[in-house]
Design an enzyme around this catalytic site. Structure first.
Site, PDB file in Angstrom:
ATOM      1  N   SER A 172       0.825  -1.208   0.000  1.00 61.29           N
ATOM      2  CA  SER A 172       0.000   0.000   0.000  1.00 61.29           C
ATOM      3  C   SER A 172       0.866   1.268   0.000  1.00 61.29           C
ATOM      4  CB  SER A 172      -0.885  -0.001   1.247  1.00 61.29           C
ATOM      5  OG  SER A 172      -0.062  -0.101   2.394  1.00 61.29           O
TER       6      SER A 172
ATOM      7  N   GLU B  16       6.886  -0.169  -4.997  1.00 60.88           N
ATOM      8  CA  GLU B  16       5.821  -0.579  -5.929  1.00 60.88           C
ATOM      9  C   GLU B  16       4.523  -0.550  -5.147  1.00 60.88           C
ATOM     10  OE1 GLU B  16       6.122  -1.103  -9.026  1.00 60.88           O
ATOM     11  OE2 GLU B  16       8.235  -1.532  -9.360  1.00 60.88           O
TER      12      GLU B  16
ATOM     13  N   CYS C  22      -2.740  -4.541  -8.064  1.00 60.40           N
ATOM     14  CA  CYS C  22      -2.345  -3.129  -8.075  1.00 60.40           C
ATOM     15  C   CYS C  22      -2.786  -2.492  -9.390  1.00 60.40           C
ATOM     16  CB  CYS C  22      -0.849  -2.999  -7.870  1.00 60.40           C
ATOM     17  SG  CYS C  22       0.097  -4.039  -8.981  1.00 60.40           S
TER      18      CYS C  22
HETATM   19  P1  NAD Z   1       0.318  -3.802   2.802  1.00 55.29           P
HETATM   20  O1  NAD Z   1       0.916  -2.468   2.572  1.00 55.29           O
HETATM   21  O2  NAD Z   1      -0.656  -3.958   3.888  1.00 55.29           O
HETATM   22  O3  NAD Z   1       1.481  -4.877   3.093  1.00 55.29           O
HETATM   23  C1  NAD Z   1       2.519  -5.118   2.183  1.00 55.29           C
HETATM   24  C2  NAD Z   1       3.749  -5.621   2.910  1.00 55.29           C
HETATM   25  O4  NAD Z   1       4.305  -4.565   3.691  1.00 55.29           O
HETATM   26  C3  NAD Z   1       3.463  -6.759   3.901  1.00 55.29           C
HETATM   27  O5  NAD Z   1       4.557  -7.643   3.870  1.00 55.29           O
HETATM   28  C4  NAD Z   1       3.372  -6.030   5.226  1.00 55.29           C
HETATM   29  O6  NAD Z   1       3.678  -6.849   6.327  1.00 55.29           O
HETATM   30  C5  NAD Z   1       4.408  -4.940   5.056  1.00 55.29           C
HETATM   31  N1  NAD Z   1       4.173  -3.716   5.842  1.00 55.29           N
HETATM   32  C6  NAD Z   1       2.987  -3.133   6.136  1.00 55.29           C
HETATM   33  N2  NAD Z   1       3.189  -1.985   6.809  1.00 55.29           N
HETATM   34  C7  NAD Z   1       4.529  -1.836   6.924  1.00 55.29           C
HETATM   35  C8  NAD Z   1       5.366  -0.839   7.509  1.00 55.29           C
HETATM   36  N3  NAD Z   1       4.868   0.237   8.122  1.00 55.29           N
HETATM   37  N4  NAD Z   1       6.706  -0.997   7.425  1.00 55.29           N
HETATM   38  C9  NAD Z   1       7.230  -2.079   6.793  1.00 55.29           C
HETATM   39  N5  NAD Z   1       6.493  -3.053   6.241  1.00 55.29           N
HETATM   40  C10 NAD Z   1       5.150  -2.938   6.311  1.00 55.29           C
HETATM   41  O7  NAD Z   1      -0.313  -4.262   1.405  1.00 55.29           O
HETATM   42  P2  NAD Z   1      -1.219  -5.526   1.075  1.00 55.29           P
HETATM   43  O8  NAD Z   1      -2.572  -5.349   1.649  1.00 55.29           O
HETATM   44  O9  NAD Z   1      -0.482  -6.795   1.361  1.00 55.29           O
HETATM   45  O10 NAD Z   1      -1.292  -5.427  -0.531  1.00 55.29           O
HETATM   46  C11 NAD Z   1      -2.182  -4.596  -1.210  1.00 55.29           C
HETATM   47  C12 NAD Z   1      -1.504  -3.311  -1.655  1.00 55.29           C
HETATM   48  O11 NAD Z   1      -0.317  -3.592  -2.382  1.00 55.29           O
HETATM   49  C13 NAD Z   1      -2.369  -2.515  -2.605  1.00 55.29           C
HETATM   50  O12 NAD Z   1      -2.263  -1.144  -2.286  1.00 55.29           O
HETATM   51  C14 NAD Z   1      -1.768  -2.798  -3.967  1.00 55.29           C
HETATM   52  O13 NAD Z   1      -2.034  -1.834  -4.943  1.00 55.29           O
HETATM   53  C15 NAD Z   1      -0.323  -2.876  -3.617  1.00 55.29           C
HETATM   54  N6  NAD Z   1       0.456  -3.627  -4.607  1.00 55.29           N
HETATM   55  C16 NAD Z   1       1.261  -2.931  -5.466  1.00 55.29           C
HETATM   56  C17 NAD Z   1       1.972  -3.598  -6.447  1.00 55.29           C
HETATM   57  C18 NAD Z   1       2.849  -2.860  -7.413  1.00 55.29           C
HETATM   58  O14 NAD Z   1       3.688  -3.499  -8.051  1.00 55.29           O
HETATM   59  N7  NAD Z   1       2.716  -1.547  -7.576  1.00 55.29           N
HETATM   60  C19 NAD Z   1       1.871  -5.000  -6.569  1.00 55.29           C
HETATM   61  C20 NAD Z   1       1.045  -5.670  -5.681  1.00 55.29           C
HETATM   62  C21 NAD Z   1       0.338  -4.974  -4.701  1.00 55.29           C
END
Ligand code: NAD
Length: 513
Positions: A249, A270, A304
Site C-alpha cells: 500500500s 511498488e 495493483c
Molecule cells: P500492505 O501495505 O498492507 O502490506 C505489504 C507488505 O508490507 C506486507 O509484507 C506487510 O507486512 C508490510 N508492511 C505493512 N506496513 C509496513 C510498515 N509500516 N513498514 C514495513 N512493512 C510494512 O499491502 P497488502 O494489503 O499486502 O497489498 C495490497 C496493496 O499492495 C495494494 O495497495 C496494492 O495496490 C499494492 N500492490 C502494489 C503492487 C505494485 O507493483 N505496484 C503490486 C502488488 C500490490
C-alpha cells in the site's frame, strides 16, 4: 510445530508435493531455523475462512540470523561470474516448471485467486527467471569517449549487497521472483519478508529455491523471515540491506521510503494504483467489455493494476455500461479451484468490510450502485463485484479500495478523460480504447497519461514481464521486472584509466604547472 488445521482433502497432497507436509518454520537463515521466536502466523484459506497451517514467525534474533546469512552468502556469490549465476536461475526456473501445478494451487488456496491466476503467477516467475538468465550475459555498461588524450572511460556494474524484499499478499510469489531472480543474476542475495497473509507460499518457494542452490553446490542465497509489519519496519531501517524493495500500500511505502532514506539506503517502491480505462466513442466495444471485465473483476479486484475507474465518452456510455452490467451478471463467484469460477473471495473479512464501507461512501457522495456489491452468504470472504455510476466530485473515487468496485464516469472528450484520469494521487496503469490514431497518440504524449504504464486497446491489468513495471506519484516511482530494471540491484562504477605519460585535468584546468 505448524499443524494442518482441517485442510481440504487435496491440501495434504499439495503440501506434500512442495515438501511442506510438516512445515513449521517461517525462517530460513542459511538453513531452516527450528523454533523461531516470533510467534505463530496462521495461514487462512479465504474461501473457507479456516486455517490451513501455522507458521512460526521470526523474532529479533531470527531476523538477524536471516540477514547475517544473506550477508555471508553475498561475500561468495558476488564473485561468481554473472553467466554462472544465470545457470543457477535457470535451474530455479526448471524447478518452478516441475512444481507449477502444486505451487499454483497453493497460491490459489492461500490467496483465494482462481486457479488459472494461481498458475499464471507461477508462470510469471518462470518467465522472469528465463528473462534473468538472458540478462546474466547482458549486464552491460557504457563506454564513453574521454575528453583527455590516452584516457579510457567506461562504467561497470557491481553487485550491490543483500536485498530486502517486502511483498504484498496479492502476488505472494511472483513479486519475490521479480526481485530475487534479477537480484541473483546481479550477484546479490535476498532477505524476504512476505505478507503475513501468505506465509506458506513463501515457505514453499524459499524451500524450492534454496534446494536448487544446494544441489548446484552454492550456499543458500534466499533468506526468509516471516513476520508482520513491525518486521518490515525493522528491515527498512537495517543498514545491512543497501536496497529494500517494497510492494504494498501507499501507506506502507511512505513509511518504508522514509526509513530507508534516513539511513541513506536505496528503496524500490511498488505501491497502490487507481487505474482508469478510457473508452472513446469510436472504440471497439467488444474488446473494451472484455478488458474492463478482466481488469475490474479478475483477482477479485485485488491487483495493483486492477481497473477501478471507467471513463467513458457520452456516445457509448449507456451501451457500454449496459453490456458490463450484463457481463457482471454472468460472473461465477465461488471456489477458486473450480474451473468455471471467474472470481474467488477477498483476502479477509477486513477487505469485505472495506469494500462495503467504500460503497456506503459512494452512495453518500451521490453514486449509484448499478449491480453487485453484496456479501455472499457462505463461509469465506465472498462478495459480488460492483459497478457504481459515479461523478467527478466523489472523493471515494480517488481512493484505492482493494476490492472489485468499478466506478463509471461519463466524459465529453478525451481531454476531459485524461484530466480526470490523472487527477488522483496514484500513477500506475492506464488504458485507452479508440480506433483513432491521433487520440491514441494524444493519450501517450507527454501531456497524456501520467502513469508508469499506458496501454492502447488493452486493459490496465496483466502486464508482461519484459517491460519495466511500476508507477509514478504515490505509486512510488520504482521499476521492476524487465527492460533495464536490473540496474536498481547493482551499483554503478564509472572508471577512467590513464594509459599515457601526462596527467591532463578535465575541463582543461591547469594546476601548478
Ligand atoms: P500492505 O501495505 O498492507 O502490506 C505489504 C507488505 O508490507 C506486507 O509484507 C506487510 O507486512 C508490510 N508492511 C505493512 N506496513 C509496513 C510498515 N509500516 N513498514 C514495513 N512493512 C510494512 O499491502 P497488502 O494489503 O499486502 O497489498 C495490497 C496493496 O499492495 C495494494 O495497495 C496494492 O495496490 C499494492 N500492490 C502494489 C503492487 C505494485 O507493483 N505496484 C503490486 C502488488 C500490490
Amino acid at each position: 510445530m505448524g499443524r494442518l488445521c482441517s485442510p481440504p482433502a487435496d491440501m495434504r497432497e499439495i503440501l506434500a508435493a512442495l515438501g511442506l507436509a510438516d512445515v513449521s518454520s517461517g525462517v530460513f537463515a542459511g538453513g531452516w531455523v527450528d523454533a523461531p521466536g516470533g510467534g505463530e502466523i496462521v495461514s487462512v484459506q479465504p474461501s473457507t475462512g479456516l486455517p490451513i497451517a501455522r507458521v512460526l514467525a521470526a523474532g529479533d534474533a531470527d531476523y538477524d540470523a536471516a540477514v547475517d546469512a544473506a550477508v555471508r552468502a553475498f561475500a561468495g556469490w558476488r564473485v561468481v561470474p554473472a553467466p554462472r549465476r544465470g545457470e543457477l536461475v535457470r535451474e530455479i526456473a526448471d524447478a518452478l516448471r516441475r512444481h507449477k501445478a502444486a505451487l499454483g494451487k497453493l497460491v490459489s488456496l492461500e490467496t483465494g485467486k482462481i486457479l488459472a491466476e494461481g498458475e499464471g503467477e507461477v508462470q510469471e516467475m518462470i518467465d522472469v527467471a528465463d528473462f534473468a538468465v538472458g540478462l546474466s550475459r547482458q549486464l552491460y555498461g557504457n563506454a564513453m569517449h574521454s575528453e583527455r588524450r590516452d584516457h579510457r572511460m567506461f562504467e561497470q556494474w557491481h553487485p550491490l549487497g543483500p536485498v530486502g524484499v517486502l511483498t504484498a499478499f496479492n502476488f505472494p510469489v511472483a513479486v519475490w521472483a521479480w526481485n530475487a531472480l534479477l537480484a541473483a543474476v546481479c550477484g546479490d542475495t535476498v532477505v524476504w519478508k512476505p505478507s503475513e497473509e501468505a506465509p506458506l507460499s513463501a515457505v514453499a518457494v524459499t524451500r524450492l529455491a534454496n534446494e536448487v542452490c544446494r544441489r548446484a553446490g552454492h550456499p543458500p542465497l534466499f533468506s526468509l523471515a516471516v513476520g508482520g509489519a513491525e518486521l518490515g519496519a525493522r528491515m527498512a531501517s537495517d543498514a545491512r540491506l543497501p536496497l529494500v524493495s517494497a510492494t504494498g500500500s501507499c501507506r506502507m511505502g511512505r513509511a518504508v521510503g522514509e526509513a530507508v532514506a534516513r539511513r541513506m539506503g536505496r528503496s524500490l517502491l511498488e505501491l497502490g494504483g487507481n487505474n482508469a480505462v478510457i473508452v472513446l466513442d469510436d472504440a471497439d466495444l467488444d474488446l473494451a467489455v472484455r478488458a474492463v471485465l478482466f481488469g475490474a473483476v479478475g483477482t477479485a479486484g485485488q491487483r495493483c493494476t486492477s481497473t477501478r475507474r471507467l471513463l467513458v465518452q457520452r456516445g457509448v456510455a449507456a451501451e457500454l455500461t449496459g453490456r458490463l452490467v450484463a457481463a457482471y451478471g454472468k460472473v461465477v463467484v465461488g471456489d477458486p479451484l473450480a474451473r468455471e469460477t471467474l472470481m474467488g473471495p477477498l483476502i479477509h473479512a477486513r477487505a469485505v468490510d472495506a469494500m462495503m464501507a467504500a460503497l456506503d461512501a459512494a452512495r453518500r457522495q451521490g453514486g449509484e450502485v448499478l449491480c453487485g456489491g453484496t456479501r455472499v452468504d457462505r463461509p469465506g470472504f465472498f462478495v459480488t463485484p460492483a459497478i457504481v455510476g459515479a461523478h467527478a466530485g466523489m472523493e471515494i473515487v480517488k481512493e484505492e479500495t482493494f476490492a472489485p468496485i468499478l466506478y463509471v464516469l461519463q466524459v465529453e472528450s478525451l481531454a476531459e478523460a485524461i484530466a480526470l484520469q490523472n487527477d488522483v494521487r496514484q500513477g500506475l496503469s492506464s488504458a485507452v480504447f479508440t480506433r483513432d490514431l491521433r487520440a491514441a497518440e494524444a493519450f501517450l504524449a507527454a501531456t497524456g497519461s501520467d502513469c508508469g504504464i499506458a496501454n492502447v486497446n488493452l486493459g490496465t491489468s496483466g502486464a508482461e514481464i519484459g517491460g519495466a513495471f511500476g508507477g509514478e506519484k504515490d505509486t512510488g516511482g520504482g521499476r521492476e521486472s524487465g527492460s533495464d530494471a536490473w540496474k536498481a540491484y547493482m551499483r554503478r562504477q564509472t572508471v577512467t584509466i590513464n594509459h599515457g605519460t601526462e596527467l591532463p585535468l578535465a575541463q582543461g584546468v591547469r594546476f601548478g604547472e
